[in-house]
Scaffold this active site. Structure first.
Site, PDB file in Angstrom:
ATOM      1  N   ASP A 106      12.266  42.353 -15.284  1.00  0.00           N
ATOM      2  CA  ASP A 106      11.903  42.846 -13.945  1.00  0.00           C
ATOM      3  C   ASP A 106      11.770  44.366 -13.976  1.00  0.00           C
ATOM      4  OD1 ASP A 106      12.472  40.297 -13.071  1.00  0.00           O
ATOM      5  OD2 ASP A 106      14.473  40.841 -12.348  1.00  0.00           O
TER       6      ASP A 106
HETATM    7  N1  URA Z   1      17.051  37.916 -15.335  1.00  0.00           N
HETATM    8  C1  URA Z   1      16.704  38.652 -14.276  1.00  0.00           C
HETATM    9  O1  URA Z   1      17.114  38.380 -13.156  1.00  0.00           O
HETATM   10  N2  URA Z   1      15.859  39.693 -14.473  1.00  0.00           N
HETATM   11  C2  URA Z   1      15.394  40.036 -15.682  1.00  0.00           C
HETATM   12  O2  URA Z   1      14.646  41.019 -15.802  1.00  0.00           O
HETATM   13  C3  URA Z   1      15.784  39.273 -16.780  1.00  0.00           C
HETATM   14  C4  URA Z   1      16.607  38.214 -16.584  1.00  0.00           C
END
Ligand code: URA
Length: 237
Positions: A106
């Site tokens: 993310d």
């Molecule tokens: N889980 C999440 O919530 N975000 C990420 O970027 C990776 C794993």
């Protein structure tokens, strides 16, 4: 490993020559031949290992697999072309390498992100069957109790009927305002870690991926480096 046949446009992209869209243009434009015969259909099936694919009479050979590790800073999106003009992880990589991200993090997540030119390696790392584990350090607001950690180990529902588990989970530190948790998962559902915490009523304020398989992040934020063959193997061991 023998590849199945795939479309010519996909083959050119997998070979790292160009994007699939651009490959379709080249093919329709009569610039691409397979085994010395002109092919104008982007969906024509080819065997990437055995067919001789040429663009403008130049053979496009399978490149040796390159895998790059990046320590992604928070605030960068894992895409090559962002509609909202946000900073992308590709801005942190050398321009001459035609690499694609292995999975994604993310925008607000930092840490270990891999890139490769090998579709096979990408499939091996992200395939749910291969169960490559990923370890994260999450910072959550407030205190956590140990039975919440047990819930992660036994399985939490992150969407109607979708239950996911942590393979390993421990509290690293805790004070009145925040708790730091290390957890290892092997699935890769969208925003999985954040949704696991949401499922137990907690909000993640910081998330960092520290390892994939046995491969541990060892770079300063924003830096990248190529992996050795031994390191690539360690992802699967
Ligand atoms: N889980 C999440 O919530 N975000 C990420 O970027 C990776 C794993």
């Amino acid at each position: 490993m023998k590849e199945e046949t795939i479309s010519l446009a996909r083959a050119l992209s997998k070979l790292g020559y160009c994007s699939r869209a651009r490959a379709s243009l080249y093919i329709k434009g009569g610039r691409v031949s397979v085994n010395n015969r002109l092919v104008k259909l982007p969906s024509a099936k080819v065997d990437i290992d055995n067919d001789i694919i040429e663009v403008d009479s130049r053979r496009i050979a399978k490149p040796t697999a390159v895998v790059i590790m990046l320590n992604k800073p928070s605030g960068y999106v894992t895409t090559s072309n962002d509609e909202l003009s946000r900073k992308t992880v590709y801005e942190l990589l050398p321009k001459d390498l035609h690499l694609f991200a292995v999975g994604r993090l993310d925008m607000d997540t930092s840490g270990l992100l891999l890139f490769t030119n090998s579709g096979q390696l990408q499939d091996r790392i992200t395939s749910p069957d291969k169960e490559v584990s990923k370890t994260y350090i999450a910072t959550v607001n407030g205190k956590l109790t140990f039975d919440l950690i047990d819930k992660f180990l036994n399985g939490v529902e992150i969407k109607d009927g979708l239950v996911v588990k942590a393979d390993y989970c421990r509290i690293i530190s805790m004070d009145l305002c925040k708790t730091r948790v290390q957890l290892t998962i092997h699935e890769g559902k969208n925003r999985q870690v954040r949704r696991m915490f949401e499922a137990i009523g907690k909000t993640v304020s910081g998330l960092h991926r520290s390892s994939i398989g046995k491969l541990e992040l060892d770079l300063p934020e924003g830096s990248w480096r190529k992996l050795s063959n031994e390191e690539i193997d360690s992802i699967f061991s």
